[in-house]
Structure formats: structure tokens, C-alpha cells
Motif scaffolding. Structure first.
Motif, PDB file in Angstrom:
ATOM      1  N   ASP A  67      12.255 -36.488  19.724  1.00 13.42           N
ATOM      2  CA  ASP A  67      11.699 -36.654  21.181  1.00 13.42           C
ATOM      3  C   ASP A  67      12.684 -36.070  22.187  1.00 13.42           C
ATOM      4  OD1 ASP A  67       9.519 -37.820  20.436  1.00 13.42           O
ATOM      5  OD2 ASP A  67      10.133 -39.998  20.964  1.00 13.42           O
ATOM      6  N   THR A  68      14.307 -35.923  21.428  1.00  9.22           N
ATOM      7  CA  THR A  68      15.075 -35.930  22.541  1.00  9.22           C
ATOM      8  C   THR A  68      15.010 -33.996  22.307  1.00  9.22           C
ATOM      9  OG1 THR A  68      16.396 -35.876  20.597  1.00  9.22           O
ATOM     10  CG2 THR A  68      16.259 -37.803  21.828  1.00  9.22           C
ATOM     11  N   LEU A  69      14.272 -33.647  21.783  1.00  5.98           N
ATOM     12  CA  LEU A  69      14.532 -31.889  21.733  1.00  5.98           C
ATOM     13  C   LEU A  69      14.213 -31.188  22.789  1.00  5.98           C
ATOM     14  CD1 LEU A  69      12.447 -31.557  18.386  1.00  5.98           C
ATOM     15  CD2 LEU A  69      15.460 -30.585  19.219  1.00  5.98           C
ATOM     16  N   GLU A  70      13.063 -31.308  23.529  1.00  8.42           N
ATOM     17  CA  GLU A  70      13.165 -31.066  25.221  1.00  8.42           C
ATOM     18  C   GLU A  70      13.752 -30.506  25.804  1.00  8.42           C
ATOM     19  OE1 GLU A  70       9.812 -28.833  26.869  1.00  8.42           O
ATOM     20  OE2 GLU A  70       9.065 -30.615  24.728  1.00  8.42           O
ATOM     21  N   ALA A  71      14.854 -31.767  25.685  1.00  8.22           N
ATOM     22  CA  ALA A  71      15.546 -31.659  27.362  1.00  8.22           C
ATOM     23  C   ALA A  71      17.178 -31.211  26.732  1.00  8.22           C
ATOM     24  CB  ALA A  71      16.798 -33.163  27.594  1.00  8.22           C
ATOM     25  N   LEU A  72      17.172 -30.801  25.028  1.00 10.14           N
ATOM     26  CA  LEU A  72      18.384 -29.939  24.716  1.00 10.14           C
ATOM     27  C   LEU A  72      18.115 -28.739  24.189  1.00 10.14           C
ATOM     28  CD1 LEU A  72      18.768 -32.419  21.300  1.00 10.14           C
ATOM     29  CD2 LEU A  72      20.106 -32.115  23.550  1.00 10.14           C
ATOM     30  N   VAL A  73      16.264 -28.136  25.513  1.00 12.95           N
ATOM     31  CA  VAL A  73      16.316 -26.445  25.367  1.00 12.95           C
ATOM     32  C   VAL A  73      17.238 -25.622  26.537  1.00 12.95           C
ATOM     33  CG1 VAL A  73      14.825 -24.642  25.313  1.00 12.95           C
ATOM     34  CG2 VAL A  73      14.490 -26.930  23.615  1.00 12.95           C
ATOM     35  N   GLN A  74      17.661 -24.451  26.323  1.00 15.96           N
ATOM     36  CA  GLN A  74      18.531 -24.185  26.673  1.00 15.96           C
ATOM     37  C   GLN A  74      17.749 -22.818  27.660  1.00 15.96           C
ATOM     38  OE1 GLN A  74      22.566 -23.591  26.281  1.00 15.96           O
ATOM     39  NE2 GLN A  74      23.067 -26.031  25.210  1.00 15.96           N
ATOM     40  N   PRO A  75      17.864 -21.809  28.471  1.00 14.31           N
ATOM     41  CA  PRO A  75      17.508 -20.662  28.730  1.00 14.31           C
ATOM     42  C   PRO A  75      17.437 -19.653  27.904  1.00 14.31           C
ATOM     43  CG  PRO A  75      18.022 -21.407  30.743  1.00 14.31           C
ATOM     44  CD  PRO A  75      18.955 -22.563  30.021  1.00 14.31           C
ATOM     45  N   GLU A  76      18.877 -19.475  27.236  1.00 17.88           N
ATOM     46  CA  GLU A  76      19.612 -19.357  26.074  1.00 17.88           C
ATOM     47  C   GLU A  76      19.504 -19.259  24.715  1.00 17.88           C
ATOM     48  OE1 GLU A  76      22.278 -19.074  29.132  1.00 17.88           O
ATOM     49  OE2 GLU A  76      21.527 -20.857  27.511  1.00 17.88           O
ATOM     50  N   THR A  77      18.582 -20.326  24.352  1.00 13.38           N
ATOM     51  CA  THR A  77      18.078 -21.163  23.159  1.00 13.38           C
ATOM     52  C   THR A  77      17.048 -19.943  22.422  1.00 13.38           C
ATOM     53  OG1 THR A  77      19.009 -23.839  24.042  1.00 13.38           O
ATOM     54  CG2 THR A  77      17.573 -22.960  20.923  1.00 13.38           C
ATOM     55  N   LYS A  78      17.407 -19.584  20.946  1.00  9.18           N
ATOM     56  CA  LYS A  78      16.499 -18.346  20.582  1.00  9.18           C
ATOM     57  C   LYS A  78      16.046 -18.995  19.104  1.00  9.18           C
ATOM     58  CE  LYS A  78      16.805 -13.369  19.209  1.00  9.18           C
ATOM     59  NZ  LYS A  78      18.350 -11.824  19.997  1.00  9.18           N
ATOM     60  N   ILE A  79      16.890 -19.636  18.403  1.00  5.80           N
ATOM     61  CA  ILE A  79      16.662 -20.281  17.105  1.00  5.80           C
ATOM     62  C   ILE A  79      17.064 -21.630  17.330  1.00  5.80           C
ATOM     63  CG2 ILE A  79      17.267 -20.425  14.877  1.00  5.80           C
ATOM     64  CD1 ILE A  79      18.274 -17.853  15.214  1.00  5.80           C
ATOM     65  N   LEU A  80      15.685 -22.259  16.414  1.00  2.00           N
ATOM     66  CA  LEU A  80      15.278 -23.345  15.864  1.00  2.00           C
ATOM     67  C   LEU A  80      15.635 -23.445  14.846  1.00  2.00           C
ATOM     68  CD1 LEU A  80      15.078 -26.420  17.285  1.00  2.00           C
ATOM     69  CD2 LEU A  80      12.741 -26.616  16.620  1.00  2.00           C
ATOM     70  N   TYR A  81      16.605 -24.655  13.925  1.00  2.00           N
ATOM     71  CA  TYR A  81      17.296 -24.201  12.436  1.00  2.00           C
ATOM     72  C   TYR A  81      16.672 -25.535  11.764  1.00  2.00           C
ATOM     73  CZ  TYR A  81      20.146 -23.708   8.364  1.00  2.00           C
ATOM     74  OH  TYR A  81      20.636 -24.087   7.360  1.00  2.00           O
ATOM     75  N   ILE A  82      16.671 -25.678  11.053  1.00  2.00           N
ATOM     76  CA  ILE A  82      16.815 -27.110  10.243  1.00  2.00           C
ATOM     77  C   ILE A  82      16.783 -27.195   8.764  1.00  2.00           C
ATOM     78  CG2 ILE A  82      15.132 -28.377  11.760  1.00  2.00           C
ATOM     79  CD1 ILE A  82      12.923 -28.304   9.998  1.00  2.00           C
ATOM     80  N   GLU A  83      17.722 -28.078   7.815  1.00  2.88           N
ATOM     81  CA  GLU A  83      16.740 -28.477   6.629  1.00  2.88           C
ATOM     82  C   GLU A  83      15.686 -29.608   6.324  1.00  2.88           C
ATOM     83  OE1 GLU A  83      20.414 -29.392   4.402  1.00  2.88           O
ATOM     84  OE2 GLU A  83      21.512 -27.348   5.718  1.00  2.88           O
TER      85      GLU A  83
END
Length: 391
Positions: A136-152
Motif C-alpha cells: 500500500d506504500t507504493l503509490e507514495a514512493l513513485v517519483q516522476p523519474e521512476t523508470k523501473i520496478l524491481y523485485i525478487e
């Protein structure tokens, strides 16, 4: 001829036979490839003709390996690398520009963490971590410069399971490139592209090889994105050797039967460990006690071969446990035919601070067990003797 089943694809997708009519693919140990004339050479270098030029670019053995992984993952294209970390670095370096931002799960391999914190900042590439247990915290962490979402997923070493479909939807909403490290699951157990991932990365050194022999890495996915990554790798040179590619391709022929047995042993071991009085906690995705059990059942065919335990007594008990194994190996690998035990806090994740380790569930007493293919009774006997040594 096309094959629908992964077990068949991993065996029957092969490089075209030579004039010698070999049954098993030959090893193409060559640095370069010859041309018939000047025009063919010109057209090949101009990329008007697709063919092998130089083994830093492509090689028949590498192509066969990539073709198999693409088929197993449902990917459009791929490229093979010397190691899993070279696949990770080349993917980020090829896709990111100065000023870009990466949104990454906090639960990642220690070397990937070092890449984010020490090396990518040299090129003004930043990152923000999120908790895989609090999406649920993801939305607030996105920035205009965000290009990649990375996970394992499963994560290393806590075996958390991340909701791939949810993150795919989130990535589409914010126009992010969604990258999944699928090393722990292999394409036999999980295909992140089916859930919406753009790129899937593997350390082929692990279960894809499965016998502790060679190193390798693979990135597969969207053809346009992979082409960008390939062009970076073509110039910088983290090429997989043809021999290692040949070895890994042969390994894939037994991937299904190996992984099935790994998972059977791991599940039996986890069930036994859960009842042991000196074990504080056991985590295995296909145990009903795992916090993401239902999600694991939805995304994965079986639970994988990694079991993590926390022994009573913390760091000292963990050391006693490791010092008393006799059959199992203490080594820096996983996904081997041989069962391996390790202590993440002092090895793979030793570069993280104590606070950072706790944030991803790595306590001082956490032990990671890569369950091998030995008889399950022998694995249990060795670990039972180690546990008995803990006072």
C-alpha cells in the motif's frame, strides 16, 4: 515443430544439426565466425543480415540456451550473460539513464543492494526501497523519474512471495518497466511474464544448472527492452562462454525432474523442522503457516527448494548449527544437487547493516537451507545431529 509442454521444450529445442548429424548439440568454442565474401561481411556488421559474427555478440550455444528459456518463460527475446549479477547490472545499465529512479523491493540479494547503494549513484541513478509486505506504500514512493520496478519472488532469503499481478497493474498505471528476478522459482515453477512482468532475470548458476558446475545469467522478456540490454552487453562484454552455455542448455533437459524432487524434499524437510523444539520459526512457501501461502499456491507450481529457519539462541546457536553439519555443504551457492546451509547475516547479506537485515527479516539466527537431491532421511539426520549440538 512446436512443443507445448515445458519438459519437452527444454529437451527438444536445439541448434540445427551440422553435417556431422550429431544427436547432442556440439560445443561451438570459437571466438568468431567466417564470411563467404565482403558483401556478406558488410551486411552482417550493418545488421541487414542476422547471423553470428563474434562470440561476444552471439554464439550458437548461447542462442540455444536463450531460446529454451524464452520458451519456458513465454518471452519474446533474451540474452545470456557470464553471471547472474552481470545480467542484473547490464539490464539496469542498459535501460537506465542519468537521473532515473528505481523502485525496488527491500528484500533483494546483497550484491544487488550494493549495486543500488554504491555503484548506480555514480551515474546519478537513485533508488527507493519498499516493503514487500506493505504494498500500500507504493503509490507514495513513485517519483516522476521512476523508470523501473524491481523485485525478487520468492525473496532471498526470507522466501516472501510478492503479488506479481498486483505489481504488474501498478507498473502499467505508472508506465514502469516491471523486472522480476525469478531465480528461486525457475520457469518450471513460475512464469512472471504471464502475470505481466516485462523482463525476467535468472542467475543460471543456481537451479538452472543445478549441479554447482558453471556460472551464467539470463534476461528474457519484451523484445524491444531486451534489444536495448543486448546492445549494452554487446559493447561492454559480459558474455557467457559457449561451453557454459552448452552446459546450462544440457542442464535444462533435466530441470523438471530435478526441481520436482527438490521441492518434494524441501516440503518434507520444512514439515519436519516445523515440529522441532529448537526451531523458533520455519518459512517455506508451501507450508500453510507461511504468511503468503495462498499467494504462493496461486503463482507457483510448487514451493521451491529454499527453506529458512531461525534457531533458538540467535547468532551463537546458528554458528553451532553450521559447525556441526557433516553431510550438508557450507558454500556460497544454492540450487545444487547437494544440500547447502548458509548464514545470510554473515555471508550473502553481510554488507547490509543490522537494521537493514532486520527490515527484510534476516535475524542473526536465520539459516538458509538450499535443499538438495540426497535422500530426505539423510538430510534430516544430518540436520537433526546439528540441532542436537545446540545447548
Amino acid at each position: 515443430m512446436s512443443y507445448n509442454n515445458p519438459e519437452t521444450q527444454a529437451i527438444r529445442l536445439q541448434t540445427e544439426r551440422s553435417q556431422h548429424r550429431e544427436h547432442s548439440t556440439a560445443v561451438y568454442l570459437t571466438s568468431s565466425f567466417v564470411f563467404d565474401d565482403a558483401e556478406e561481411m558488410r551486411a552482417s556488421f550493418a545488421e541487414e543480415k542476422q547471423r553470428n559474427i563474434y562470440s561476444r555478440y552471439t554464439n550458437p550455444n548461447n542462442h540455444e540456451l536463450v531460446q529454451k528459456i524464452c520458451a519456458l518463460e513465454g518471452a519474446e527475446a533474451g540474452h545470456a550473460f557470464a553471471t547472474g549479477m552481470s545480467a542484473i547490472f547490464s539490464t539496469f545499465a542498459g535501460l537506465l539513464d542519468s537521473g532515473d529512479h528505481v523502485l525496488s523491493a527491500r528484500s533483494i540479494f546483497g550484491n544487488t543492494h550494493t549495486l543500488f547503494t554504491k555503484y548506480l549513484p555514480k551515474w546519478n541513478i537513485t533508488h527507493t526501497y519498499f516493503d514487500v509486505n506493505d504494498l500500500d506504500t507504493l503509490e507514495a514512493l513513485v517519483q516522476p523519474e521512476t523508470k523501473i520496478l524491481y523485485i525478487e519472488s520468492p525473496t532471498n532469503p526470507a522466501t516472501d512471495i510478492v503479488d506479481l499481478a498486483l505489481l504488474s497493474t501498478f507498473s502499467r498505471k505508472h508506465n514502469l518497466i516491471f523486472i522480476v528476478d525469478n531465480c528461486f522459482a525457475t520457469p518450471y515453477l513460475q512464469q512472471p511474464i504471464k502475470f505481466g512482468a516485462d523482463i525476467v532475470i535468472h542467475s543460471a548458476t543456481k537451479l538452472l544448472d543445478g549441479q554447482g558446475r558453471v556460472m551464467g545469467g539470463i534476461a528474457v522478456g519484451n523484445a524491444d527492452l531486451i534489444d536495448t540490454v543486448y546492445r549494452f552487453a554487446r559493447i561492454t562484454g559480459p558474455a557467457l562462454s559457449p561451453f557454459n552455455a552448452w552446459t546450462l542448455s544440457k542442464s535444462l533437459e533435466t530441470l523438471a525432474v530435478r526441481v520436482e524432487k527438490h521441492c518434494e524434499n524441501a516440503h518434507k524437510l520444512a514439515t519436519w523442522l516445523e515440529k522441532h523444539p529448537k526451531i523458533r520459526q520455519v518459512r517455506y512457501p508451501f507450508l500453510e503457516s507461511h504468511p503468503h501461502y495462498e499467494l504462493a499456491k496461486k503463482q507457483m507450481k510448487l514451493g521451491g527448494n529454499i527453506v529458512t529457519i531461525e534457531v533458538e539462541g540467535g547468532l551463537q546457536s546458528g554458528r553451532v548449527f553450521l559447525d556441526n553439519v557433516r553431510m550438508c555443504s557450507l558454500t556460497a551457492n544454492l540450487g545444487d544437487t547437494r544440500t547447502i546451509v548458509s548464514h545470510p547475516a554473515s555471508t550473502t547479506h553481510g554488507k547490509l547493516s543490522a537494521e537493514e537485515r532486520l527490515d527484510v527479516g534476516i535475524t542473526d539466527g536465520l539459516i538458509r537451507i538450499s535443499v538438495g537431491l540426497e535422500h530426505i532421511d539423510d538430510i534430516i539426520q544430518d540436520l537433526e545431529n546439528s540441532l542436537e549440538a545446540i545447548q
